[in-house]
Scaffold this motif. Structure first.
Motif, PDB file in Angstrom:
ATOM      1  N   ILE A  95       0.815  -1.220   0.000  1.00  0.00           N
ATOM      2  CA  ILE A  95       0.000   0.000   0.000  1.00  0.00           C
ATOM      3  C   ILE A  95       0.852   1.276   0.000  1.00  0.00           C
ATOM      4  CG2 ILE A  95      -1.765   1.292   1.292  1.00  0.00           C
ATOM      5  CD1 ILE A  95      -2.729  -1.523   2.339  1.00  0.00           C
ATOM      6  N   VAL A  96       0.593   2.133  -0.979  1.00  0.00           N
ATOM      7  CA  VAL A  96       1.230   3.461  -1.036  1.00  0.00           C
ATOM      8  C   VAL A  96       0.609   4.339   0.050  1.00  0.00           C
ATOM      9  CG1 VAL A  96       1.678   5.504  -2.462  1.00  0.00           C
ATOM     10  CG2 VAL A  96       1.503   3.252  -3.551  1.00  0.00           C
ATOM     11  N   ASP A  97      -0.738   4.315   0.126  1.00  0.00           N
ATOM     12  CA  ASP A  97      -1.472   5.122   1.108  1.00  0.00           C
ATOM     13  C   ASP A  97      -2.948   4.734   1.047  1.00  0.00           C
ATOM     14  OD1 ASP A  97      -1.761   6.960   3.134  1.00  0.00           O
ATOM     15  OD2 ASP A  97      -1.410   8.743   1.914  1.00  0.00           O
ATOM     16  N   ASP A  98      -3.682   5.101   2.103  1.00  0.00           N
ATOM     17  CA  ASP A  98      -5.143   5.075   1.989  1.00  0.00           C
ATOM     18  C   ASP A  98      -5.600   6.524   1.893  1.00  0.00           C
ATOM     19  OD1 ASP A  98      -4.711   5.716   4.712  1.00  0.00           O
ATOM     20  OD2 ASP A  98      -6.444   4.569   5.398  1.00  0.00           O
ATOM     21  N   GLN A 242       0.792   1.362  10.452  1.00  0.00           N
ATOM     22  CA  GLN A 242       0.447   0.379  11.479  1.00  0.00           C
ATOM     23  C   GLN A 242      -0.360  -0.784  10.869  1.00  0.00           C
ATOM     24  OE1 GLN A 242       0.696   3.607  15.117  1.00  0.00           O
ATOM     25  NE2 GLN A 242      -0.674   1.889  15.361  1.00  0.00           N
ATOM     26  N   GLU A 243      -1.650  -0.570  10.594  1.00  0.00           N
ATOM     27  CA  GLU A 243      -2.439  -1.643   9.954  1.00  0.00           C
ATOM     28  C   GLU A 243      -2.095  -1.800   8.478  1.00  0.00           C
ATOM     29  OE1 GLU A 243      -3.638  -1.290  13.599  1.00  0.00           O
ATOM     30  OE2 GLU A 243      -4.019   0.460  12.344  1.00  0.00           O
ATOM     31  N   ILE A 244      -1.650  -0.728   7.863  1.00  0.00           N
ATOM     32  CA  ILE A 244      -1.347  -0.751   6.423  1.00  0.00           C
ATOM     33  C   ILE A 244      -0.009  -0.073   6.143  1.00  0.00           C
ATOM     34  CG2 ILE A 244      -3.742  -0.908   5.590  1.00  0.00           C
ATOM     35  CD1 ILE A 244      -3.816   2.110   5.337  1.00  0.00           C
ATOM     36  N   ASP A 245       0.745  -0.635   5.200  1.00  0.00           N
ATOM     37  CA  ASP A 245       1.977   0.025   4.736  1.00  0.00           C
ATOM     38  C   ASP A 245       2.442  -0.682   3.459  1.00  0.00           C
ATOM     39  OD1 ASP A 245       3.534  -2.246   5.394  1.00  0.00           O
ATOM     40  OD2 ASP A 245       4.072  -1.461   7.362  1.00  0.00           O
ATOM     41  N   LYS A 246       3.640  -0.366   3.010  1.00  0.00           N
ATOM     42  CA  LYS A 246       4.140  -0.894   1.733  1.00  0.00           C
ATOM     43  C   LYS A 246       4.328  -2.412   1.751  1.00  0.00           C
ATOM     44  CE  LYS A 246       9.053   0.004   2.702  1.00  0.00           C
ATOM     45  NZ  LYS A 246       9.453  -1.398   2.856  1.00  0.00           N
ATOM     46  N   ASP A 247       4.416  -2.993   2.957  1.00  0.00           N
ATOM     47  CA  ASP A 247       4.638  -4.434   3.066  1.00  0.00           C
ATOM     48  C   ASP A 247       3.373  -5.207   3.436  1.00  0.00           C
ATOM     49  OD1 ASP A 247       7.430  -4.205   2.544  1.00  0.00           O
ATOM     50  OD2 ASP A 247       7.694  -3.442   4.581  1.00  0.00           O
ATOM     51  N   ILE A 248       2.237  -4.512   3.503  1.00  0.00           N
ATOM     52  CA  ILE A 248       0.956  -5.148   3.846  1.00  0.00           C
ATOM     53  C   ILE A 248      -0.022  -4.853   2.715  1.00  0.00           C
ATOM     54  CG2 ILE A 248      -0.955  -5.209   5.512  1.00  0.00           C
ATOM     55  CD1 ILE A 248       1.079  -4.130   7.631  1.00  0.00           C
ATOM     56  N   THR A 249      -0.756  -5.865   2.260  1.00  0.00           N
ATOM     57  CA  THR A 249      -1.721  -5.633   1.182  1.00  0.00           C
ATOM     58  C   THR A 249      -3.102  -5.327   1.776  1.00  0.00           C
ATOM     59  OG1 THR A 249      -2.585  -7.887   0.946  1.00  0.00           O
ATOM     60  CG2 THR A 249      -0.496  -7.392  -0.190  1.00  0.00           C
ATOM     61  N   PRO A 250      -3.993  -4.730   0.978  1.00  0.00           N
ATOM     62  CA  PRO A 250      -5.353  -4.470   1.468  1.00  0.00           C
ATOM     63  C   PRO A 250      -6.081  -5.744   1.889  1.00  0.00           C
ATOM     64  CG  PRO A 250      -4.962  -3.277  -0.587  1.00  0.00           C
ATOM     65  CD  PRO A 250      -3.795  -4.185  -0.386  1.00  0.00           C
ATOM     66  N   LEU A 251      -5.799  -6.859   1.213  1.00  0.00           N
ATOM     67  CA  LEU A 251      -6.475  -8.120   1.544  1.00  0.00           C
ATOM     68  C   LEU A 251      -6.033  -8.619   2.916  1.00  0.00           C
ATOM     69  CD1 LEU A 251      -6.272  -9.964  -1.924  1.00  0.00           C
ATOM     70  CD2 LEU A 251      -7.957  -8.271  -1.129  1.00  0.00           C
ATOM     71  N   GLU A 252      -4.747  -8.519   3.195  1.00  0.00           N
ATOM     72  CA  GLU A 252      -4.232  -8.931   4.508  1.00  0.00           C
ATOM     73  C   GLU A 252      -4.784  -8.042   5.608  1.00  0.00           C
ATOM     74  OE1 GLU A 252       0.165 -10.680   3.291  1.00  0.00           O
ATOM     75  OE2 GLU A 252      -0.067  -8.514   3.541  1.00  0.00           O
ATOM     76  N   ALA A 253      -4.994  -6.760   5.296  1.00  0.00           N
ATOM     77  CA  ALA A 253      -5.471  -5.787   6.284  1.00  0.00           C
ATOM     78  C   ALA A 253      -6.990  -5.822   6.469  1.00  0.00           C
ATOM     79  CB  ALA A 253      -5.032  -4.379   5.872  1.00  0.00           C
ATOM     80  N   GLY A 254      -7.668  -6.762   5.781  1.00  0.00           N
ATOM     81  CA  GLY A 254      -9.116  -6.873   5.919  1.00  0.00           C
ATOM     82  C   GLY A 254      -9.877  -5.786   5.179  1.00  0.00           C
ATOM     83  N   LEU A 255      -9.244  -5.219   4.142  1.00  0.00           N
ATOM     84  CA  LEU A 255      -9.852  -4.112   3.396  1.00  0.00           C
ATOM     85  C   LEU A 255     -10.235  -4.522   1.970  1.00  0.00           C
ATOM     86  CD1 LEU A 255      -7.386  -1.328   4.646  1.00  0.00           C
ATOM     87  CD2 LEU A 255      -9.740  -1.699   5.417  1.00  0.00           C
ATOM     88  N   GLY A 256     -10.459  -5.810   1.778  1.00  0.00           N
ATOM     89  CA  GLY A 256     -10.825  -6.329   0.452  1.00  0.00           C
ATOM     90  C   GLY A 256     -12.088  -5.706  -0.119  1.00  0.00           C
TER      91      GLY A 256
END
Length: 368
Positions: A95-98, A242-256
């Motif tokens: 993730i670049v950003d939300d 924290q919940e999201i960053d460049k090493d975490i995808t939206p799917l892993e973060a529960g944001l599918g």
């Protein structure tokens, strides 16, 4: 290096804010105290200075096609004057950003991005812009106030002739007069409560801030970054880094839900996210509550039977629930509701339990 200040900096001083360095900005972590401010927003209303947030304008004939390619959510489904939560991803799905996407019309979009990421986001957007699309960083043209809480509408209504009932959840009105000043007013929020964002020329920010506090009286108070974090955390709203960053995808973060994988349109990171979904997630974000004594904090390792299985993304003693809760990114096989896990607090394992739907139920307005 000197810290940046928002146009509302004099208000932080006037109302006794405890100032800290927040990503290069001099902002108040608290005014009357984090717990007191937290409860104020949950029961009445709180006023936040969020002028450090970034605003980027995207205009041109192909603006909508470009935004559709840039973000994970479906910009084509937006009506004029509707707002959408989305993410921008790298090619690998990180993730670049939300951000919030405001649509004026298919040729004019307004993107609201996180303060710490403004320069990075602007460079990323410019780098990928289509021919004939103009991208402008207009962050310095706006101050932003957020009024949040069950009494937010009642208070703000005293200062405007616009019927605020007409602004639905995740919609905006581009021309509302608040205390005689022209503003963009939206209804999104980052606290789990109903409320409004007010975008305004910097020179009018102090006047509008003071008028809102006057109109609200004992039902409103200035709120600092500390309560902003506990409020968003209780409502399970993600924080970049924290919940999201460049090493975490939206799917892993529960944001599918905010990822248009079924759309025919391509977007940056789509193929990586499709592959991840097909192969199955190896790790996911879970809610947990502490069984043992201790407060979980960001970065604390999570263990199961001596094996490290992930880490805490956010944790705190919840002022609303009066118990210690957290979010953790852990191996999927340990994510079942009721599963006991260990949080390493000061190098000692402390028992916690995986929960589902245990966080604060948002009291925002229903969508149209």
């Amino acid at each position: 290096m000197s810290l940046k200040r928002t146009p509302l900096f004099p208000m932080h001083q006037k109302y006794g804010g405890k100032l800290i360095d927040f990503g290069g900005w001099e902002l108040s972590v608290q005014f009357a105290g984090i717990i007191k401010e937290h409860h104020m927003v949950r029961t009445k209303a709180g006023l936040f200075d969020v002028s450090h947030m970034g605003e980027i304008e995207v205009t041109g004939e192909r603006a909508q096609d470009f935004v559709q390619y840039l973000v994970t959510n479906d910009a084509k489904k937006l009506n004029n004057y509707q707002v959408m939560y989305s993410l921008m991803c790298y090619e690998d799905g990180g993730i670049v950003d939300d951000l919030l996407v405001y649509k004026y019309d298919p040729t004019h979009f307004f993107l609201v991005v996180n303060a710490a990421n403004v320069e990075k986001d602007f460079a990323w957007i410019k780098e990928h812009a289509f021919a004939g699309v103009e991208v402008k960083n207009v962050s310095d043209d706006y101050a932003q106030l957020a009024l949040q809480g069950p009494k937010a509408q009642e208070i703000l209504q005293k200062l405007t002739d616009t019927d605020l009932e007409t602004i639905e959840f995740f919609w905006f009105n581009p021309d509302v007069k608040i205390a005689g000043v022209s503003c963009i007013v939206s209804r999104t929020g980052y606290t789990g409560e109903d409320g409004f964002e007010i975008y305004i020329k910097p020179e009018h920010a102090v006047h509008v801030w003071e008028e809102i506090l006057k109109a609200g009286g004992e039902d409103v108070a200035p709120i600092g970054l500390g309560a902003r974090d506990t409020l968003r955390f209780e409502a399970k709203l993600p924080l970049y880094g924290q919940e999201i960053d460049k090493d975490i995808t939206p799917l892993e973060a529960g944001l599918g839900y905010f990822v248009k994988l079924k759309s025919e349109d391509d977007f940056i990171g789509k193929s990586a996210l499709l592959k991840q979904k097909e192969e199955g997630l190896k790790r996911i974000l879970v809610e947990f509550e502490m069984i043992g004594k201790g407060i979980p904090r960001h970065g604390y390792p999570v263990y199961k039977e001596g094996e490290e299985i992930g880490w805490v993304t956010s944790g705190a003693h919840s002022p609303t629930f009066d118990k210690s809760i957290g979010l953790a990114l852990i191996k999927k096989e340990y994510s079942a509701e009721g599963m006991e896990i260990d949080i390493m607090i000061r190098n000692k394992p402390v028992k916690a339990r995986v929960m589902k739907n245990s966080f604060y139920q948002k009291r925002t307005r229903n969508k149209k």
